[in-house]
Enzyme design. Structure first.
Site, PDB file in Angstrom:
ATOM      1  N   GLY A  10       1.368  -5.327   7.136  1.00  0.00           N
ATOM      2  CA  GLY A  10       1.887  -4.998   8.477  1.00  0.00           C
ATOM      3  C   GLY A  10       2.906  -3.871   8.466  1.00  0.00           C
ATOM      4  N   ARG A  14       9.494  -4.241  13.875  1.00  0.00           N
ATOM      5  CA  ARG A  14      10.827  -4.653  14.319  1.00  0.00           C
ATOM      6  C   ARG A  14      11.930  -4.311  13.310  1.00  0.00           C
ATOM      7  NH1 ARG A  14       8.544 -10.548  15.376  1.00  0.00           N
ATOM      8  NH2 ARG A  14       6.862  -9.636  14.127  1.00  0.00           N
ATOM      9  N   LYS A  21       7.929  -3.225   4.966  1.00  0.00           N
ATOM     10  CA  LYS A  21       8.899  -4.304   5.164  1.00  0.00           C
ATOM     11  C   LYS A  21       9.158  -5.101   3.890  1.00  0.00           C
ATOM     12  CE  LYS A  21       7.682  -7.858   7.946  1.00  0.00           C
ATOM     13  NZ  LYS A  21       7.618  -8.588   9.229  1.00  0.00           N
ATOM     14  N   THR A  77      -3.329 -10.868  11.478  1.00  0.00           N
ATOM     15  CA  THR A  77      -3.208 -11.651  10.247  1.00  0.00           C
ATOM     16  C   THR A  77      -4.562 -12.220   9.760  1.00  0.00           C
ATOM     17  OG1 THR A  77      -2.331 -13.389  11.695  1.00  0.00           O
ATOM     18  CG2 THR A  77      -0.755 -12.259  10.295  1.00  0.00           C
ATOM     19  N   GLY A 136       5.374 -18.479  16.340  1.00  0.00           N
ATOM     20  CA  GLY A 136       4.304 -19.208  17.007  1.00  0.00           C
ATOM     21  C   GLY A 136       4.721 -20.665  17.205  1.00  0.00           C
ATOM     22  N   GLU A 150       1.012 -18.222  19.945  1.00  0.00           N
ATOM     23  CA  GLU A 150       1.948 -17.119  19.701  1.00  0.00           C
ATOM     24  C   GLU A 150       2.876 -16.973  20.899  1.00  0.00           C
ATOM     25  OE1 GLU A 150       2.331 -15.339  16.739  1.00  0.00           O
ATOM     26  OE2 GLU A 150       1.145 -17.120  16.304  1.00  0.00           O
ATOM     27  N   LYS A 346      26.353   6.678 -22.683  1.00  0.00           N
ATOM     28  CA  LYS A 346      24.920   6.628 -22.393  1.00  0.00           C
ATOM     29  C   LYS A 346      24.179   6.522 -23.722  1.00  0.00           C
ATOM     30  CE  LYS A 346      21.158   9.255 -22.362  1.00  0.00           C
ATOM     31  NZ  LYS A 346      20.688  10.491 -22.969  1.00  0.00           N
ATOM     32  N   ALA A 418      42.797  16.791 -33.526  1.00  0.00           N
ATOM     33  CA  ALA A 418      42.796  16.938 -32.065  1.00  0.00           C
ATOM     34  C   ALA A 418      42.439  18.371 -31.682  1.00  0.00           C
ATOM     35  CB  ALA A 418      44.170  16.565 -31.518  1.00  0.00           C
ATOM     36  N   ARG A 435      40.052  24.752 -34.774  1.00  0.00           N
ATOM     37  CA  ARG A 435      40.705  25.263 -33.576  1.00  0.00           C
ATOM     38  C   ARG A 435      41.490  26.509 -33.985  1.00  0.00           C
ATOM     39  NH1 ARG A 435      44.569  20.017 -33.942  1.00  0.00           N
ATOM     40  NH2 ARG A 435      46.178  20.971 -35.189  1.00  0.00           N
TER      41      ARG A 435
HETATM   42  C1  UD1 Z   1       3.374 -14.726  12.276  1.00  0.00           C
HETATM   43  C2  UD1 Z   1       2.521 -15.832  12.939  1.00  0.00           C
HETATM   44  C3  UD1 Z   1       3.445 -16.747  13.712  1.00  0.00           C
HETATM   45  C4  UD1 Z   1       4.489 -17.332  12.786  1.00  0.00           C
HETATM   46  C5  UD1 Z   1       5.245 -16.229  12.025  1.00  0.00           C
HETATM   47  C6  UD1 Z   1       6.095 -16.860  10.931  1.00  0.00           C
HETATM   48  C7  UD1 Z   1       0.335 -14.858  13.424  1.00  0.00           C
HETATM   49  C8  UD1 Z   1      -0.569 -14.341  14.464  1.00  0.00           C
HETATM   50  N1  UD1 Z   1       1.547 -15.246  13.826  1.00  0.00           N
HETATM   51  O1  UD1 Z   1       4.002 -13.990  13.303  1.00  0.00           O
HETATM   52  O2  UD1 Z   1       2.689 -17.795  14.310  1.00  0.00           O
HETATM   53  O3  UD1 Z   1       5.400 -18.118  13.543  1.00  0.00           O
HETATM   54  O4  UD1 Z   1       4.333 -15.330  11.412  1.00  0.00           O
HETATM   55  O5  UD1 Z   1       6.872 -15.925  10.243  1.00  0.00           O
HETATM   56  O6  UD1 Z   1      -0.059 -14.938  12.273  1.00  0.00           O
HETATM   57  N2  UD1 Z   1       0.230  -8.629   8.396  1.00  0.00           N
HETATM   58  C9  UD1 Z   1      -0.798  -7.998   7.780  1.00  0.00           C
HETATM   59  N3  UD1 Z   1      -1.755  -7.369   8.529  1.00  0.00           N
HETATM   60  C10 UD1 Z   1      -1.718  -7.373   9.893  1.00  0.00           C
HETATM   61  C11 UD1 Z   1      -0.639  -8.045  10.535  1.00  0.00           C
HETATM   62  C12 UD1 Z   1       0.317  -8.667   9.747  1.00  0.00           C
HETATM   63  O7  UD1 Z   1      -0.889  -7.963   6.542  1.00  0.00           O
HETATM   64  O8  UD1 Z   1      -2.612  -6.790  10.518  1.00  0.00           O
HETATM   65  C13 UD1 Z   1       1.260  -9.282   7.564  1.00  0.00           C
HETATM   66  C14 UD1 Z   1       2.643  -8.702   7.762  1.00  0.00           C
HETATM   67  O9  UD1 Z   1       2.882  -7.644   6.850  1.00  0.00           O
HETATM   68  C15 UD1 Z   1       3.556  -9.895   7.506  1.00  0.00           C
HETATM   69  C16 UD1 Z   1       2.688 -11.091   7.882  1.00  0.00           C
HETATM   70  O10 UD1 Z   1       1.356 -10.647   7.913  1.00  0.00           O
HETATM   71  O11 UD1 Z   1       3.956  -9.995   6.170  1.00  0.00           O
HETATM   72  C17 UD1 Z   1       3.075 -11.675   9.226  1.00  0.00           C
HETATM   73  O12 UD1 Z   1       2.980 -10.649  10.206  1.00  0.00           O
HETATM   74  P1  UD1 Z   1       4.090 -10.491  11.330  1.00  0.00           P
HETATM   75  O13 UD1 Z   1       3.724  -9.339  12.183  1.00  0.00           O
HETATM   76  O14 UD1 Z   1       5.442 -10.538  10.759  1.00  0.00           O
HETATM   77  O15 UD1 Z   1       3.790 -11.807  12.164  1.00  0.00           O
HETATM   78  P2  UD1 Z   1       4.812 -12.622  13.055  1.00  0.00           P
HETATM   79  O16 UD1 Z   1       4.928 -11.965  14.368  1.00  0.00           O
HETATM   80  O17 UD1 Z   1       6.053 -12.847  12.304  1.00  0.00           O
HETATM   81 MG    MG Z   2       6.843 -12.068  10.592  1.00  0.00          MG
END
Ligand code: UD1
Ligand code: MG
Length: 451
Positions: A10, A14, A21, A77, A136, A150, A346, A418, A435
Site C-alpha cells: 500500500g 495517511r 510505510k 487487500t 473495520g 469498513e 575508525k 611531540a 621537526r
Molecule cells: C485494514 C482493514 C481493516 C482493519 C485494519 C487494521 C481492509 C479492507 N481493511 O484497513 O478492516 O481494521 O486494516 O489495521 O483490509 N495493502 C496492500 N495492497 C493494497 C492495499 C493495502 O498491500 O492494495 C497493505 C498495506 O500496505 C497495509 C495493509 O495492506 O500494510 C493494510 O492496508 P491499509 O490501507 O493500512 O488498510 P486499513 O485502512 O488500515
Molecule cells: Mg492500516
C-alpha cells in the site's frame, strides 16, 4: 504446512511520506522487519511479502530472506493476497498479515494458529478500542463473526461498534484460494477487501471465528506519523520494563531508547537520552551516560561510556570512553584502556591498558599494550585515493601533536617526540624526532610589538 502472506504494497497515504510505510522505523528497525522476525521465531518457513509502492527499498532490506509477490496496480487487500500465487497449491494454514501491524507477539500468532481448525477455517484477530478510528468494525452473531464493515461503509449503528478488525487472519489455504475469486469491489472505495472473505466463507457454510485479544495496543496498526510515535512508545516501554525486570538500572525509561535486538546485563546504569540500536550486547556494571548513541556494539563489563557515539565496535572490560568520543567501523578496544574526550577511532585495535586521552584521530590502526598518546595525535591514513594501515607496538609513548603518515610501523618501547611528523618506520627501543630545530632571535619580540 504454515505459510504467511504479508501485505506491504500500500501507499500509506495517511503517512504523508515519500517512503514506503513499512520502512519507517520503530527504535531503529523498519516496521516490516518486526513482522519478519516474529514469523521467523514461530517457525513460518513460507513467507510471501506482497510489495508494490516503494518495493525496491523493502526488497533491498529483506533481500532473499523471503519470497515476493508484486502488486501493481494497488486494488485493495484481497487483491494483494491474490498476488501471492506461489502459495496456491499448498495445504495447511496461511496467516494473512497487514504489514503495518508490527507489534503482534509470537504468543498471539501461536494462539491464532491454534484456533484455526477444519471446523474454524477462518479466524480473525479482533480487539476493543474506545475510539475505533478508521478500523473495520466487527459485527458479531454471538460467538461467531457475521461480517466486517469498513469504516467508510458503516451505517450509524455500525459506527458505534468498538470491536475492531486488527487486520490479521488465519485461514485454511485451500479454502482461501477457492473463495478469493469471489471477492468483488462493490464498496465505497471500489477496492477488493480481504474482509469480504468473512461473508463468503459463511455463504458456503463455514464458521468464521473472531479471536478477541485484550491488549489492544499490541494490535494497533500504523497509518500515520502519530500512530508510528505511539507504537514506538509502546515498544519502548515494553523493552525498558523487560530490562528493568532483569536488573538494568534505567534512570528514566521514558527517555531511553533500546532496540528490540539489544541484550543488557544487570547493574548496568543507563542515563536519560541514551539510544541503543541494532543488534547490541552490553554486559554487566556498565555506565552509559546522557546522550550516548550505540549501534551494533558488543561490550564486556564495567565500562564507562560518557556521552559517546559508538557503532559496529567491540569493547572489553573496565574501559572508559569519552566524554564526546566517536568509535566506528569495527574498533576493538581491549581491557582497561582509556579513550578520553574528543577522540575519534575508525577500524582501530587498541591494546590492553593503552591510553589516548585527548583530541586524537586514529584510523586503520593497530595499537599494542601499554601505549600512551599525547594530545592531538593523528594517524594519517588517507592520501585522497587509498587508505593505509599504521602499526604501533607495545609500550610506545607518543608525544602531543604527532602525525604518523601511513603506512608506517612503530616498534615496541619507542618514543615519538611531540610535534613530529613520522614518515618512516621506527625500530624497537628508538626515539624519533621529526621537526624543525627552533631558532631564537634575541630582542625581536620587543621590536615586533613596538615596546
Ligand atoms: C485494514 C482493514 C481493516 C482493519 C485494519 C487494521 C481492509 C479492507 N481493511 O484497513 O478492516 O481494521 O486494516 O489495521 O483490509 N495493502 C496492500 N495492497 C493494497 C492495499 C493495502 O498491500 O492494495 C497493505 C498495506 O500496505 C497495509 C495493509 O495492506 O500494510 C493494510 O492496508 P491499509 O490501507 O493500512 O488498510 P486499513 O485502512 O488500515
Ligand atoms: Mg492500516
Amino acid at each position: 504446512m504454515i505459510s504467511a502472506i504479508v501485505m506491504a504494497a500500500g501507499r500509506g497515504t495517511r503517512m504523508n511520506s515519500k517512503h514506503a510505510k513499512t520502512m519507517h522505523k520503530i527504535l531503529g528497525k523498519p516496521i516490516i522487519e518486526y513482522t519478519y522476525d516474529t514469523l521467523e521465531k514461530i517457525g513460518v518457513k513460507n513467507k510471501v511479502f506482497v510489495v508494490g509502492y516503494g518495493k525496491e527499498t523493502i526488497m533491498q532490506h529483506l533481500q532473499d530472506k523471503v519470497q515476493y509477490a508484486i502488486q501493481e496496480p494497488l486494488l485493495g487487500t484481497a487483491h494483494a493476497v491474490m498476488q501471492a500465487e506461489q502459495l496456491k497449491n499448498n495445504v495447511g494454514k496461511t496467516l494473512i498479515i497487514n504489514g503495518d501491524c508490527p507489534l503482534i507477539t509470537e504468543e498471539t500468532y501461536k494462539l491464532l494458529l491454534e484456533k484455526t481448525t477444519k471446523e474454524n477455517p477462518l479466524v480473525v484477530l479482533t480487539t476493543v478500542l474506545e475510539d475505533a478510528k478508521s478500523y473495520g468494525r466487527i459485527v458479531r452473531e454471538n460467538d461467531l463473526l457475521l461480517k466486517i464493515v469498513e469504516r467508510k461503509d458503516c451505517d450509524e449503528e455500525e459506527l458505534k461498534i468498538k470491536e475492531i478488525n486488527a487486520g490479521i487472519y488465519c485461514v485454511d489455504n485451500e479454502l482461501l484460494w477457492k473463495y478469493l475469486p469471489e471477492v468483488d469491489n462493490n464498496n465505497n472505495q471500489k477496492e477488493y477487501y480481504i474482509t469480504d472473505l468473512v461473508h463468503i466463507f459463511r455463504k458456503h457454510g463455514h464458521k468464521v471465528m473472531p479471536l478477541l485479544i485484550e491488549d489492544n495496543e499490541e494490535l494497533q496498526g500504523i497509518n500515520s506519523m502519530s500512530e508510528l510515535a505511539s507504537a514506538t512508545r509502546w515498544m519502548q516501554m515494553k523493552i525498558n520494563n523487560y530490562w528493568m525486570e532483569k536488573g538494568v538500572n534505567i534512570i528514566d525509561p521514558e527517555r531511553t531508547y533500546i532496540s528490540k535486538d539489544t541484550m543488557i546485563g544487570c547493574d548496568t546504569i543507563i542515563y536519560p537520552n541514551v539510544r541503543i540500536e541494532g543488534k547490541s550486547v552490553i554486559g554487566e556494571d556498565n555506565v552509559i551516560t546522557e546522550g550516548s548513541y550505540l549501534e551494533n556494539v558488543n561490550f564486556g563489563n564495567n565500562n564507562t561510556i560518557k556521552c559517546c557515539r559508538i557503532t559496529d565496535s567491540t569493547l572489553g572490560n573496565k574501559i572508559t570512553v569519552g566524554p564526546n568520543s566517536h568509535l566506528r567501523n569495527g574498533c576493538m578496544i581491549e581491557d582497561e584502556s582509556r579513550i578520553g574526550n574528543y577522540v575519534e577511532m575508525k577500524n582501530v585495535k587498541f591494546g590492553h591498558n593503552s591510553k589516548c586521552a585527548h583530541l586524537t584521530y586514529l584510523g586503520d590502526t593497530t595499537v599494542g599494550e601499554n601505549c600512551n598518546f599525547g594530545c592531538g595525535v593523528v594517524t594519517v591514513n588517507y592520501d585522497g585515493k587509498n587508505k593505509f594501515h599504521t602499526e604501533i607496538g607495545n609500550h610506545v609513548f607518543i608525544g602531543s601533536n604527532v602525525n604518523l603518515i601511513a603506512p608506517v610501523n612503530i616498534g615496541d618501547y619507542t618514543v615519538l617526540a611531540a610535534g613530529s611528523t613520522i614518515t618512516a618506520d621506527v625500530e624497537e627501543g628508538d626515539l624519533a624526532i621529526a621537526r624543525v630545530r627552533q631558532e631564537n632571535k634575541p630582542g625581536y619580540g620587543f621590536k615586533y610589538l613596538n615596546k
